[in-house]
Design an enzyme around this catalytic site. Sequence first.
Site, PDB file in Angstrom:
ATOM      1  N   GLY A 102       0.827  -1.203   0.000  1.00  0.00           N
ATOM      2  CA  GLY A 102       0.000   0.000   0.000  1.00  0.00           C
ATOM      3  C   GLY A 102       0.861   1.253   0.000  1.00  0.00           C
ATOM      4  O   GLY A 102       1.991   1.256  -0.492  1.00  0.00           O
ATOM      5  N   CYS A 103       0.338   2.313   0.572  1.00  0.00           N
ATOM      6  CA  CYS A 103       1.027   3.605   0.571  1.00  0.00           C
ATOM      7  C   CYS A 103       2.390   3.516   1.253  1.00  0.00           C
ATOM      8  O   CYS A 103       2.483   3.076   2.400  1.00  0.00           O
ATOM      9  CB  CYS A 103       0.161   4.635   1.287  1.00  0.00           C
ATOM     10  SG  CYS A 103       0.975   6.227   1.509  1.00  0.00           S
TER      11      CYS A 103
END
Length: 220
Positions: A51-52
């Site tokens: 993810g981020c």
Amino acid sequence: MKNILSILIITLCFSCHNQAQINPKQQAVINAEPVVVPMEDGKARAYFASGCFWCVEAIYESVKGVEEVISGYSGGFTENPTYEASNTGKTGHAEAVEVIYNPNEVSFSTLVDVYFGSQDPTQVNGQGPDRGSQYRSIIFYQNDEQKRIIQAKKEALAKKLDAKIAAEVYPFQKFWKAEDYHQNYERLHPNQGYIRNVSIPRLNRFKAKFPELLKDDQKH
């Protein structure tokens, strides 16, 4: 006719959303021999996408034995990827981190535990509110032993959860460092909306789950 039209629409949507992964250039990356990153000054490097990268960088930097974490891009077929290009989902890359660690203090196996324990391991093509192939989960291996560790933990987790684990397992090829403004983003921007509402809660969930892995200054 309606059925045929529906199938065509579904096929088109699937192709658009998975363009990076089904590209022949992407398949060549998946099938490549892993690149081994040599140790430097007693420090090893490991690579993860979850993810981020703002979130993942902060999580790994809280772990004992980790010296530094760098945000960047990996897993794709495009040279010199940028944040803007990565966000299109067409570079093949995912937002990733380079974890620089002391193997005498923390093992690669433990770093994989951190990886699986700090995300929703069943979420496909994203993590939390971030969706798209650029946010997909990938664990990179540099040799057969790392690959064995990853696959064993992935299989054990799938059995424990009785669910398919979304993380892809890639041979490491190259890590591209992200733009300077992405580095240490969570620490430098604690009041930014996404950091306050997504990154910090994710970090705190990890800390509560693995207090024994935290650096002393992270135990609060």
